[in-house]
Design a protein around this motif. Structure first.
Motif, PDB file in Angstrom:
ATOM      1  N   ALA A   9      47.266  30.970  51.802  1.00  0.00           N
ATOM      2  CA  ALA A   9      46.922  32.356  52.127  1.00  0.00           C
ATOM      3  C   ALA A   9      47.066  33.325  50.947  1.00  0.00           C
ATOM      4  O   ALA A   9      46.169  34.152  50.725  1.00  0.00           O
ATOM      5  N   PRO A  10      48.151  33.281  50.141  1.00  0.00           N
ATOM      6  CA  PRO A  10      48.263  34.248  49.047  1.00  0.00           C
ATOM      7  C   PRO A  10      47.154  34.145  48.002  1.00  0.00           C
ATOM      8  O   PRO A  10      46.938  35.096  47.236  1.00  0.00           O
ATOM      9  N   PHE A  11      46.445  33.033  47.968  1.00  0.00           N
ATOM     10  CA  PHE A  11      45.405  32.850  46.966  1.00  0.00           C
ATOM     11  C   PHE A  11      44.037  33.329  47.445  1.00  0.00           C
ATOM     12  O   PHE A  11      43.077  33.302  46.675  1.00  0.00           O
ATOM     13  N   LEU A  12      43.940  33.756  48.695  1.00  0.00           N
ATOM     14  CA  LEU A  12      42.661  34.217  49.222  1.00  0.00           C
ATOM     15  C   LEU A  12      42.089  35.403  48.435  1.00  0.00           C
ATOM     16  O   LEU A  12      40.915  35.377  48.042  1.00  0.00           O
ATOM     17  N   PRO A  13      42.866  36.468  48.190  1.00  0.00           N
ATOM     18  CA  PRO A  13      42.304  37.576  47.404  1.00  0.00           C
ATOM     19  C   PRO A  13      41.871  37.146  46.010  1.00  0.00           C
ATOM     20  O   PRO A  13      40.850  37.635  45.494  1.00  0.00           O
ATOM     21  N   LEU A  14      42.611  36.232  45.396  1.00  0.00           N
ATOM     22  CA  LEU A  14      42.258  35.784  44.056  1.00  0.00           C
ATOM     23  C   LEU A  14      40.923  35.043  44.065  1.00  0.00           C
ATOM     24  O   LEU A  14      40.084  35.237  43.173  1.00  0.00           O
ATOM     25  N   ALA A  15      40.728  34.206  45.063  1.00  0.00           N
ATOM     26  CA  ALA A  15      39.479  33.447  45.139  1.00  0.00           C
ATOM     27  C   ALA A  15      38.285  34.375  45.361  1.00  0.00           C
ATOM     28  O   ALA A  15      37.224  34.199  44.740  1.00  0.00           O
ATOM     29  N   ALA A  16      38.438  35.353  46.253  1.00  0.00           N
ATOM     30  CA  ALA A  16      37.333  36.268  46.522  1.00  0.00           C
ATOM     31  C   ALA A  16      37.004  37.121  45.296  1.00  0.00           C
ATOM     32  O   ALA A  16      35.828  37.302  44.940  1.00  0.00           O
ATOM     33  N   VAL A  17      38.022  37.640  44.643  1.00  0.00           N
ATOM     34  CA  VAL A  17      37.794  38.467  43.451  1.00  0.00           C
ATOM     35  C   VAL A  17      37.180  37.644  42.330  1.00  0.00           C
ATOM     36  O   VAL A  17      36.295  38.109  41.606  1.00  0.00           O
ATOM     37  N   SER A  18      37.613  36.408  42.188  1.00  0.00           N
ATOM     38  CA  SER A  18      37.060  35.548  41.151  1.00  0.00           C
ATOM     39  C   SER A  18      35.557  35.350  41.346  1.00  0.00           C
ATOM     40  O   SER A  18      34.779  35.399  40.377  1.00  0.00           O
ATOM     41  N   THR A  19      35.132  35.155  42.585  1.00  0.00           N
ATOM     42  CA  THR A  19      33.708  34.992  42.871  1.00  0.00           C
ATOM     43  C   THR A  19      32.914  36.221  42.436  1.00  0.00           C
ATOM     44  O   THR A  19      31.846  36.117  41.817  1.00  0.00           O
ATOM     45  N   VAL A  20      33.437  37.403  42.736  1.00  0.00           N
ATOM     46  CA  VAL A  20      32.740  38.643  42.403  1.00  0.00           C
ATOM     47  C   VAL A  20      32.712  38.861  40.889  1.00  0.00           C
ATOM     48  O   VAL A  20      31.671  39.210  40.315  1.00  0.00           O
ATOM     49  N   VAL A  21      33.835  38.645  40.239  1.00  0.00           N
ATOM     50  CA  VAL A  21      33.911  38.880  38.795  1.00  0.00           C
ATOM     51  C   VAL A  21      33.003  37.921  38.030  1.00  0.00           C
ATOM     52  O   VAL A  21      32.305  38.319  37.080  1.00  0.00           O
ATOM     53  N   LEU A  22      32.981  36.669  38.430  1.00  0.00           N
ATOM     54  CA  LEU A  22      32.103  35.704  37.768  1.00  0.00           C
ATOM     55  C   LEU A  22      30.635  36.060  37.973  1.00  0.00           C
ATOM     56  O   LEU A  22      29.814  35.873  37.066  1.00  0.00           O
ATOM     57  N   SER A  23      30.298  36.586  39.142  1.00  0.00           N
ATOM     58  CA  SER A  23      28.929  37.041  39.369  1.00  0.00           C
ATOM     59  C   SER A  23      28.602  38.238  38.478  1.00  0.00           C
ATOM     60  O   SER A  23      27.468  38.373  38.009  1.00  0.00           O
ATOM     61  N   GLY A  24      29.591  39.097  38.247  1.00  0.00           N
ATOM     62  CA  GLY A  24      29.382  40.210  37.328  1.00  0.00           C
ATOM     63  C   GLY A  24      29.060  39.737  35.922  1.00  0.00           C
ATOM     64  O   GLY A  24      28.187  40.293  35.246  1.00  0.00           O
ATOM     65  N   ALA A  25      29.751  38.697  35.478  1.00  0.00           N
ATOM     66  CA  ALA A  25      29.456  38.131  34.158  1.00  0.00           C
ATOM     67  C   ALA A  25      28.038  37.580  34.103  1.00  0.00           C
ATOM     68  O   ALA A  25      27.338  37.726  33.091  1.00  0.00           O
ATOM     69  N   ARG A  26      27.596  36.980  35.186  1.00  0.00           N
ATOM     70  CA  ARG A  26      26.216  36.483  35.239  1.00  0.00           C
ATOM     71  C   ARG A  26      25.231  37.640  35.167  1.00  0.00           C
ATOM     72  O   ARG A  26      24.167  37.534  34.547  1.00  0.00           O
ATOM     73  N   GLY A  27      25.574  38.767  35.794  1.00  0.00           N
ATOM     74  CA  GLY A  27      24.711  39.939  35.731  1.00  0.00           C
ATOM     75  C   GLY A  27      24.578  40.503  34.332  1.00  0.00           C
ATOM     76  O   GLY A  27      23.579  41.161  34.015  1.00  0.00           O
ATOM     77  N   LEU A  28      25.568  40.241  33.494  1.00  0.00           N
ATOM     78  CA  LEU A  28      25.512  40.691  32.096  1.00  0.00           C
ATOM     79  C   LEU A  28      24.839  39.662  31.198  1.00  0.00           C
ATOM     80  O   LEU A  28      24.877  39.797  29.971  1.00  0.00           O
ATOM     81  N   GLY A  29      24.262  38.642  31.798  1.00  0.00           N
ATOM     82  CA  GLY A  29      23.462  37.692  31.039  1.00  0.00           C
ATOM     83  C   GLY A  29      24.204  36.483  30.525  1.00  0.00           C
ATOM     84  O   GLY A  29      23.671  35.759  29.680  1.00  0.00           O
ATOM     85  N   SER A  30      25.427  36.244  31.014  1.00  0.00           N
ATOM     86  CA  SER A  30      26.206  35.108  30.525  1.00  0.00           C
ATOM     87  C   SER A  30      26.544  34.167  31.674  1.00  0.00           C
ATOM     88  O   SER A  30      27.224  34.554  32.628  1.00  0.00           O
ATOM     89  N   MET A  31      26.079  32.934  31.573  1.00  0.00           N
ATOM     90  CA  MET A  31      26.419  31.903  32.550  1.00  0.00           C
ATOM     91  C   MET A  31      27.709  31.179  32.177  1.00  0.00           C
ATOM     92  O   MET A  31      28.275  30.450  32.991  1.00  0.00           O
ATOM     93  N   GLY A  32      28.173  31.367  30.950  1.00  0.00           N
ATOM     94  CA  GLY A  32      29.319  30.627  30.440  1.00  0.00           C
ATOM     95  C   GLY A  32      30.565  30.726  31.301  1.00  0.00           C
ATOM     96  O   GLY A  32      31.132  29.692  31.695  1.00  0.00           O
TER      97      GLY A  32
END
Length: 250
Positions: free
Chosen positions: A153-176
């Motif tokens: 349970a304590p890792f739920l917020p981390l997992a959700a935020v990670s998904t959003v942040v990684l998508s933000g990086a993709r929006g800036l043109g980086s798949m890395g």
């Protein structure tokens, strides 16, 4: 004033457009290849993880764990509220328009509701873990399931935020960041950590923690990557605007 022939002016422009198109196609090809490698790696290592957990905990112990992991993944996805797709599209559009300051302001707008929602989910799962486990697990593993849910349970917020942040990086043109962290890094770390926990004689709760811990590392590194990309994009935008000001004069 001597006029410049149209062919002389159009020639370099066509060359520049052709080079830009070739660069764009090259970037697409590299991103596609990287995504394919990441997907293959995640699939293979996901299978390895299942084998490691099943052999270590047996059918009776691994079944409840997989049920709890599935619930974790579903809730983490719901908690994103679609902000991952929204942030990716918003940053891509703002980047194309050169509106860098708005990009920085958009990130917290996308992330904060996700943190609140995922934290609420985590609190509910942690508080009502025994009741949830009894509903989902009916083969006598409800007590172990409750322990797994409370560990995850304590890792739920981390997992959700990670998904959003990684998508933000993709929006800036980086798949890395997405490929190296989510598709390769985490899938590599999980079998290693789970195998280590099992080889040291720890029980199922430790295995659940070993599965979840890479998410904490992922979200930290993903956040750093997004900040670096935002700064790099801002520098590129400033460099692109500078020649116009110099041509225009004071």
């Amino acid at each position: 004033m001597t006029s410049v022939p149209a062919g002389v002016e159009a020639g370099p422009r066509r060359v520049a457009e052709r080079n830009g198109t070739q660069d764009h196609l090259g970037t697409l090809a590299r991103s596609g290849t990287l995504s394919l490698v990441g997907a293959a790696t995640a699939g293979i290592l996901g299978f390895v993880l299942v084998v490691v957990v099943t052999r270590g905990l047996g059918p009776a112990g691994s079944g409840p764990l997989f049920v709890c992991i599935t619930l974790f993944l579903i809730l983490a996805e719901i908690a994103t509220l679609g902000a991952d797709t929204g942030l990716m599209r918003s940053l891509a559009g703002l980047r194309a328009l050169g509106r860098h300051h708005e990009m920085r302001e958009t990130v917290p707008v996308a992330v904060v509701p996700v943190v609140v929602t995922a934290t609420l989910f985590a609190a509910i799962v942690f508080t009502f873990a025994p009741e949830i486990a009894r509903v989902l697990i009916t083969n006598g593993g409800a007590d172990a399931g409750a322990d797994y849910l409370r560990a995850l349970a304590p890792f739920l917020p981390l997992a959700a935020v990670s998904t959003v942040v990684l998508s933000g990086a993709r929006g800036l043109g980086s798949m890395g960041p997405y490929v190296y962290l989510d598709r390769i890094g985490v899938p590599v770390a999980r079998p290693l950590l789970v195998g280590a926990a099992l080889s040291l004689g720890f029980g199922g709760t430790a295995v659940a923690l070993a599965w979840a811990v890479p998410v904490a590392v992922e979200v930290a590194l993903a956040t750093v990557a997004l900040v670096v990309l935002l700064r790099r994009t801002g520098t590129a935008v400033g460099a692109a605007r500078r020649p116009r000001r110099e041509v225009a004069g004071p």
